[in-house]
Structures are given as C-alpha cells and as structure tokens.
Design a protein around this motif. Structure first.
Motif, mmCIF file in Angstrom:
data_model
loop_
_atom_site.group_PDB
_atom_site.id
_atom_site.type_symbol
_atom_site.label_atom_id
_atom_site.label_comp_id
_atom_site.label_asym_id
_atom_site.label_seq_id
_atom_site.Cartn_x
_atom_site.Cartn_y
_atom_site.Cartn_z
ATOM 1 N N ASP A 230 0.817 -1.212 0.000
ATOM 2 C CA ASP A 230 0.000 0.000 0.000
ATOM 3 C C ASP A 230 0.852 1.264 0.000
ATOM 4 O O ASP A 230 0.348 2.357 -0.249
ATOM 5 C CB ASP A 230 -0.910 0.018 1.242
ATOM 6 C CG ASP A 230 -2.146 -0.842 1.045
ATOM 7 O OD1 ASP A 230 -2.409 -1.228 -0.104
ATOM 8 O OD2 ASP A 230 -2.831 -1.115 2.036
ATOM 9 N N VAL A 231 2.157 1.123 0.297
ATOM 10 C CA VAL A 231 2.999 2.308 0.367
ATOM 11 C C VAL A 231 3.142 2.912 -1.023
ATOM 12 O O VAL A 231 3.438 2.213 -1.988
ATOM 13 C CB VAL A 231 4.395 1.945 0.939
ATOM 14 C CG1 VAL A 231 5.307 3.160 0.908
ATOM 15 C CG2 VAL A 231 4.246 1.412 2.347
ATOM 16 N N GLY A 232 2.891 4.207 -1.108
ATOM 17 C CA GLY A 232 3.003 4.861 -2.400
ATOM 18 C C GLY A 232 2.410 6.246 -2.341
ATOM 19 O O GLY A 232 1.553 6.520 -1.500
ATOM 20 N N ALA A 233 2.879 7.120 -3.234
ATOM 21 C CA ALA A 233 2.409 8.491 -3.219
ATOM 22 C C ALA A 233 1.113 8.633 -4.011
ATOM 23 O O ALA A 233 0.799 7.804 -4.864
ATOM 24 C CB ALA A 233 3.477 9.397 -3.805
ATOM 25 N N VAL A 234 0.380 9.669 -3.687
ATOM 26 C CA VAL A 234 -0.808 10.023 -4.461
ATOM 27 C C VAL A 234 -0.540 11.397 -5.039
ATOM 28 O O VAL A 234 -0.184 12.326 -4.310
ATOM 29 C CB VAL A 234 -2.054 10.043 -3.572
ATOM 30 C CG1 VAL A 234 -3.250 10.524 -4.358
ATOM 31 C CG2 VAL A 234 -2.308 8.668 -2.995
ATOM 32 N N ILE A 235 -0.620 11.534 -6.335
ATOM 33 C CA ILE A 235 -0.331 12.839 -6.942
ATOM 34 C C ILE A 235 -1.533 13.294 -7.764
ATOM 35 O O ILE A 235 -2.349 12.501 -8.214
ATOM 36 C CB ILE A 235 0.941 12.796 -7.819
ATOM 37 C CG1 ILE A 235 0.763 11.833 -8.996
ATOM 38 C CG2 ILE A 235 2.166 12.396 -7.008
ATOM 39 C CD1 ILE A 235 1.893 11.937 -9.999
ATOM 40 N N ARG A 236 -1.597 14.606 -7.913
ATOM 41 C CA ARG A 236 -2.667 15.182 -8.721
ATOM 42 C C ARG A 236 -2.150 15.443 -10.128
ATOM 43 O O ARG A 236 -1.010 15.852 -10.307
ATOM 44 C CB ARG A 236 -3.122 16.515 -8.114
ATOM 45 C CG ARG A 236 -3.933 16.345 -6.852
ATOM 46 C CD ARG A 236 -4.063 17.691 -6.168
ATOM 47 N NE ARG A 236 -4.695 17.548 -4.854
ATOM 48 C CZ ARG A 236 -6.004 17.584 -4.661
ATOM 49 N NH1 ARG A 236 -6.822 17.776 -5.685
ATOM 50 N NH2 ARG A 236 -6.499 17.444 -3.461
ATOM 51 N N ALA A 237 -2.975 15.207 -11.102
ATOM 52 C CA ALA A 237 -2.599 15.462 -12.486
ATOM 53 C C ALA A 237 -3.828 15.924 -13.249
ATOM 54 O O ALA A 237 -4.961 15.759 -12.772
ATOM 55 C CB ALA A 237 -2.016 14.200 -13.113
ATOM 56 N N THR A 238 -3.606 16.520 -14.411
ATOM 57 C CA THR A 238 -4.718 16.980 -15.240
ATOM 58 C C THR A 238 -4.659 16.266 -16.576
ATOM 59 O O THR A 238 -3.584 16.107 -17.154
ATOM 60 C CB THR A 238 -4.627 18.501 -15.461
ATOM 61 O OG1 THR A 238 -4.460 19.121 -14.188
ATOM 62 C CG2 THR A 238 -5.879 19.049 -16.108
ATOM 63 N N LEU A 239 -5.813 15.845 -17.046
ATOM 64 C CA LEU A 239 -5.884 15.195 -18.358
ATOM 65 C C LEU A 239 -5.701 16.270 -19.422
ATOM 66 O O LEU A 239 -6.459 17.241 -19.478
ATOM 67 C CB LEU A 239 -7.241 14.504 -18.498
ATOM 68 C CG LEU A 239 -7.459 13.667 -19.749
ATOM 69 C CD1 LEU A 239 -6.505 12.492 -19.771
ATOM 70 C CD2 LEU A 239 -8.898 13.170 -19.791
ATOM 71 N N THR A 240 -4.665 16.114 -20.274
ATOM 72 C CA THR A 240 -4.395 17.178 -21.240
ATOM 73 C C THR A 240 -4.679 16.762 -22.678
ATOM 74 O O THR A 240 -4.737 17.598 -23.558
ATOM 75 C CB THR A 240 -2.932 17.658 -21.143
ATOM 76 O OG1 THR A 240 -2.075 16.524 -21.039
ATOM 77 C CG2 THR A 240 -2.743 18.521 -19.916
ATOM 78 N N GLY A 241 -4.832 15.480 -22.942
ATOM 79 C CA GLY A 241 -5.151 15.135 -24.313
ATOM 80 C C GLY A 241 -5.154 13.640 -24.551
ATOM 81 O O GLY A 241 -4.674 12.867 -23.723
ATOM 82 N N ASP A 242 -5.730 13.245 -25.679
ATOM 83 C CA ASP A 242 -5.745 11.839 -26.048
ATOM 84 C C ASP A 242 -4.817 11.634 -27.236
ATOM 85 O O ASP A 242 -4.915 12.339 -28.245
ATOM 86 C CB ASP A 242 -7.164 11.406 -26.424
ATOM 87 C CG ASP A 242 -8.079 11.394 -25.205
ATOM 88 O OD1 ASP A 242 -7.544 11.196 -24.088
ATOM 89 O OD2 ASP A 242 -9.282 11.613 -25.370
ATOM 90 N N ALA A 243 -3.920 10.677 -27.124
ATOM 91 C CA ALA A 243 -3.035 10.358 -28.238
ATOM 92 C C ALA A 243 -3.757 9.380 -29.163
ATOM 93 O O ALA A 243 -4.618 8.636 -28.710
ATOM 94 C CB ALA A 243 -1.733 9.750 -27.709
ATOM 95 N N PRO A 244 -3.414 9.384 -30.465
ATOM 96 C CA PRO A 244 -4.121 8.505 -31.406
ATOM 97 C C PRO A 244 -3.832 7.014 -31.166
ATOM 98 O O PRO A 244 -4.570 6.165 -31.650
ATOM 99 C CB PRO A 244 -3.600 8.951 -32.779
ATOM 100 C CG PRO A 244 -2.338 9.692 -32.507
ATOM 101 C CD PRO A 244 -2.439 10.264 -31.126
ATOM 102 N N ASP A 245 -2.773 6.701 -30.417
ATOM 103 C CA ASP A 245 -2.445 5.283 -30.215
ATOM 104 C C ASP A 245 -3.120 4.670 -28.998
ATOM 105 O O ASP A 245 -2.671 3.651 -28.477
ATOM 106 C CB ASP A 245 -0.921 5.112 -30.126
ATOM 107 C CG ASP A 245 -0.326 5.930 -28.983
ATOM 108 O OD1 ASP A 245 -1.095 6.679 -28.337
ATOM 109 O OD2 ASP A 245 0.887 5.826 -28.734
ATOM 110 N N GLY A 246 -4.173 5.306 -28.521
ATOM 111 C CA GLY A 246 -4.947 4.692 -27.443
ATOM 112 C C GLY A 246 -4.520 5.094 -26.052
ATOM 113 O O GLY A 246 -5.023 4.548 -25.073
#
Lengths: 374, 232
Positions: A230-246
């Motif tokens: 369970d040890v691990g960091a939680v970070i915030r991120a923003t969805l910036t785009g979808d790449a064509p390769d999925g």
C-alpha cells in the motif's frame, strides 16, 4: 461541516485514545483490523460509552462527558451503515427504507434516494430475497432517508465479494457527491483513495496521521503503518489530451504521464496513485527502456528499513523524490541505493512502471450525478 | 339434562376451566413479556433474585405455592384485604383459581418469551436506535414483531399449564362445585365417587380434545406469524 472528536477508553487489553477534526466532505478512517475504527464510530453514534467522550458535529455537541452531557443515540441524527447491513427481516425493503424517514420527511426525497441507489425495483421485496450488494445499498438508503447530519459507513464493502464490491462502489461514488458529510471506515486503501478527501489513520487505538489524503499517503514517516504494497504516493494530475495510439496524456508538476485511454473530458483533474514498488530510479536519462513514464526528480530523503525495525523488509529502502513540488515514493533495495551511489539533493529520473487512477477529483457539494442503474 | 353423558355440573367444570385458564393466560401474558424483556435485555442489581422469584412456582411443590397464596391473598392477609377493598376477592373464588393458574403458568411463559427475545439480534435494535427510534419504539417496531411467534408459544404453554393446574388451585381455593371446581378437580372428585369411572373417562376425553385443539390452533397461528416475520 466539521466533526470534532476526542475519545479515551482504557481497557485491560486495548486503549483507545484518539482526537481529530474532520472537515467537510468524505473522511476515511483507515487502519488495520483492531485499530479501533469501529469503536470510534460507535462512540459517535452513541452506541458505546467511552471513559471520555467529547464529540461535536457542526457545532452541535453530541457528547461532553466531563460536563455530563450526552445525547441519546436516537436523537443524534446520525446515519450509521453497518458492515452487516442489519436490515429488519420482518419488513419489506420499502418499510426498511421508511423506518427512520419520519424524521425529516421531504416530498421527493424518497424517490431521489431510491433512484440514486437503484432501489426502485426492489421496494416490495423482503431482505432475505436480496443479494449482498443489494442489502448494502438498501442499508445505505435507509440511513440516508433518516435525514442524518453525517453518514457513518463501517466497512460497507468488507462483507462483499469482488463482484458485489464493484456493484456497490459506483453508488458510493454518487453518494460522495451527494454533499452529505461522510465518515468512511475501511482497511482497503483503494476505497479510501477513490472516495475520501481527508484521511485519518488509526493504529492500535491512536491517530497516527490526519490530513488531506495526498499529504498523508506521501509522507514516508507513515509508511510503517501501511501494508507493504500500500505504500506509495498520491499525486494530482490533469488530463491534457488523447493520443491517437490509445493512450491519454496527463500533466503533473514534473512532466507528462501516459495512461491507457481515460473516458474523462480533457481538463479533468485526476488523482493518481503510484505505488513505491512500481517506481525505479535512474541516475541518467534511461535509453532503450520500454517504460513511457520517466520523470525528472530530485532526491529528498532515504529511509532504510533498518531504522524502522521492520525485520522482513530490512533489505529495502524507501526513497522520497521531489517531483516538481509533489513527493513521490520509491522502494529500492538497499543494495541498489549503494550501487547507484544515491545521495540527498541528487537529480535523478523516476521510472514509473505503473500508474493507477485513484479517482476523478470530485466537486464537493455538487448535485448527485444521474447514473445508469446496472 | 345430560350431553355426552355429562351432567350440568361437569359442563360447568369445563366452562369454568376454560374461563379460568383463558383469563389467567391473557392477564399473565403482558406481565410475562415485560419480565422476559427485563431479564433478557436489561442489566440491573438483583437480577438473580428476580430470576429466582420468577422460577419459584416452577420448582416449589404446587401445594406449597397454593398455601403461600393463601397466606398472601387470604381474606385476612394484607394483599387479600387490599384487593377486597377494590372488590376483588380471591380466596375460595374462581378469581383465586385464575390467580393460582396464572402464577403457576408465569415461569413457563417467561422462559418461552425470554428465549425468543434472546434470539433477536440486539444489533437490529441498535440499528433502529441510530435511525431515530426511541427505545420504546424499537421495542414496538422491531423486538415485539420479531418475538411474536415466541409470545404465541408462551400463550399456548401458559394456557395448557393453567388448564391442568391442580395442586395450587385446590389448596388455595378448594374444590367448590360451580365456583372453583375446574376440570382437573372435577376429574379428581369423580374418582372419589364409587362408580364414577365412566364420568372420569368422559371428562378425560374432553380434556384431551381441548388440549389438542389448543395445540393445533397455536401451531397454525405460529406458522402464519413466522411466515410474516421472516418474510417467506
């Protein structure tokens, strides 16, 4: 809202001594079995009498044992969802739901909540004809309909198998956006990450940490209270785009991250969980490596397991990295730390093997989202 | 006039027995329910003493119970006088027979109800409290409906015990034809008369018929209630 608690209960085998404040939103009470989680919420509900109890909710005093004040359980306006749903066997689902509904009856509320929890088709059934997941949902609806000031959930998913958990979780998501303060007891970190904004960690009757989920989980000092995986960091991120390769591209403080395509619209703030065991460290930009998520970071701290008397994990070290202002935890072997010559302040590269989406950031107090019932 | 070979005095005994045991059961039931709840759910000082007192009529020889009733509820006894003040006399009256039958049935009824209250998960009662029900509402809306089958059983056991009560009754209120001569004392009386065996057999047949009818009726009612309670 704010919930303020101070409890002390001294018993031969176990001493509970906790104090914390929970702000608005969903607060998770997290800790291993026997940590005292259920004792805390039973005290809030007035079902137990600790030696010392000072509890107030939104400024309303529920308990002040030094002053001899104690509100009876049935006058507390607390919704308690028990681990074992505790539906009344002699009443139909509808009668169960309405059991406490007289308290603050409002037209349409019954329909709203049965719709929110997908209970419309179950109303005339008896509890014994319900599946485990359905029972949990009815129990949640029953507590909600009693018009509580806060909802206490005592491991509502613990008694369910994986499939039933997956069935109930979306309803808990919906509940988290319902605007009602919730205290969620759990020993499953995934549920906590998905639902809670505030985390109160409990171990052996004591509060070991209390604060926003990201801050608490990214604190290496608290790793000893967590299960190893369970040890691990939680970070915030923003969805910036979808790449064509999925893949979907996300941006966190230190650079881009790639995850399998996410269904959310561009610009959605997300909460990501990166387990310490899924992070590798490289001193130079790695070449010829299949990993996509490689981020520059600064080494801030090295905790060797030896310092924490953890016998079984004494060959590992927990390394704290600074990822453009956000901490990231990595678990390495002590040999790797030595061979790489890692030192504090060093600029390194974090190779992230796996990123899990903990959840989308929820807007507090937003109206319940319409959800399809399964 | 005779019906089934039984004279009016015999029928009087049957009717009196039905009256005495029905009244005893009906009046004892709420008291037994309250006592059973107290013993099953409430911790208080002197619980062991109360429990012993409740069981006393079960373990004492019925004659002793009858004599004690005479001491407490006799015409010259304090409680007997108090009740006489409000127009109720027990000694050598059918009301006394009902009192004796009720007291003898009481411990059996308390035991039956207590067992079924203890079978109700207290967690359900606690859940009802958190839903805003006051303790008395929890009892009325959760505990009572769930113990209804047990209460029915208690009523049948109590009725059977009251119907068959002999020792305490004959000691407390004697064996007065038309007033305190219940079916068991009528059978006993008939046995004392030379050539009374035929009457005894007829009375015994009626006793068996009433007992079986009560049992069948209660089984049927208990099944119906259990179906409703468990939601089958």
């Amino acid at each position: 809202m704010s919930l303020s608690i101070r409890l002390r209960q001294v018993r031969a085998a176990f001493t509970l001594d906790v104090g914390f404040e929970a702000p608005a939103g969903v607060t998770a009470l997290f800790g291993p079995s026997g940590a005292g989680k259920t004792s805390v919420i039973e005290a809030i509900a007035g079902l137990s009498r600790p030696d010392l109890a000072q509890i107030s909710l939104n400024g309303r005093v529920l308990d002040d044992s030094p002053a001899g004040l104690r509100i009876a359980p049935h006058k507390r306006r607390i919704g308690y969802v028990f681990q074992d749903a505790r539906l009344f066997p002699h009443l139909s689902v509808r009668a169960n739901l309405c059991f406490g509904h007289h308290r603050r009856r409002s037209a349409g509320q019954f329909d709203d909540i049965t719709a929110l929890l997908g209970l419309e088709t179950l109303l005339e059934r008896r509890p014994r004809d319900l599946s485990g997941g359905e029972k949990s949902r009815v129990a949640i609806g029953r507590a909600l309909l009693s018009g509580p000031d806060i909802l206490l959930l005592d491991e509502p998913l613990a008694a369910l198998d994986a499939a039933r958990k997956a069935e109930v979780l979306p309803y808990l998501d919906a509940l988290a956006t319902y605007g009602l303060p919730m205290l969620y007891v759990s020993h499953a970190l995934e549920e906590v990450l998905r639902l809670a904004q505030t985390l109160v960690m409990l171990d052996n009757g004591q509060v070991t940490a209390c604060g926003p989920v990201e801050e608490v989980l990214s604190d290496p000092d608290l790793a000893q209270h967590l299960a190893r995986d369970d040890v691990g960091a939680v970070i915030r991120a923003t969805l910036t785009g979808d790449a064509p390769d999925g893949l979907s591209q996300l941006t966190c403080g230190a650079g881009p991250l790639f995850l399998p395509r996410l269904p959310h619209p561009v610009g959605t703030p997300l909460r990501l969980r990166i387990r310490a065991r899924d992070v590798m460290i490289a001193r130079t930009p790695p070449q010829g490596l299949s990993a996509l998520n490689i981020l520059p970071a600064t080494l801030r701290r090295i905790d060797t397991a030896a310092a924490r008397e953890g016998g079984a994990s004494s060959h590992t070290a927990l390394v704290t990295l600074d990822l453009g202002g956000t901490p990231l935890l990595a678990r390495l072997t002590r040999r790797s730390v030595r061979l790489l010559g890692l030192e504090l302040g060093m600029d390194v590269f974090a190779v992230v093997k796996s990123v899990a989406l903990a959840r989308e950031e929820l807007q507090l107090g937003a109206p319940p989202k319409p959800r399809a019932t399964p | 006039m005779t019906v089934f070979g039984l004279g009016p005095q015999d029928w009087q005994a049957v009717a009196l027995s039905l009256k005495v045991s029905s009244l005893a059961t009906l009046l004892t039931l709420p008291l037994a329910l309250a006592t059973a709840y107290l013993l099953a759910r409430v911790d208080f000082i002197g619980k062991t003493l109360v429990n012993t007192l409740v069981h006393l009529p079960l373990i004492l020889p019925p004659v002793v119970t009858g004599y004690l009733l005479l001491l407490v509820f006799g015409t010259q006894a304090p409680l007997g006088k108090a009740f006489a003040g409000i127009g109720i006399t027990f000694a050598f009256r059918w009301t006394g027979a009902a009192l004796a039958a009720g007291i003898m049935a009481f411990p059996l009824m308390v035991r039956a109800i207590r067992l079924s209250i203890e079978a109700v998960d207290p967690k359900l009662e606690r859940a009802a409290l958190t839903l805003g029900a006051a303790p008395w509402q929890v009892f009325a809306r959760i505990t009572l409906p769930l113990v209804t089958p047990g209460v029915l059983t208690a009523a049948v056991i109590g009725f059977a015990k009251a119907f068959g009560e002999f020792g305490a009754t004959i000691t407390f209120v004697s064996n007065i034809a038309g007033e305190t001569r219940t079916l068991p004392t009528a059978i006993y009386t008939a046995l004392q008369i030379p050539g009374g065996e035929a009457a005894v057999l007829r009375l015994v047949a009626i006793a068996i018929a009433i007992a079986v009818a009560a049992l069948v009726l209660s089984e049927w009612a208990a099944r119906a209630v259990a179906r409703r309670v468990s939601g089958a």
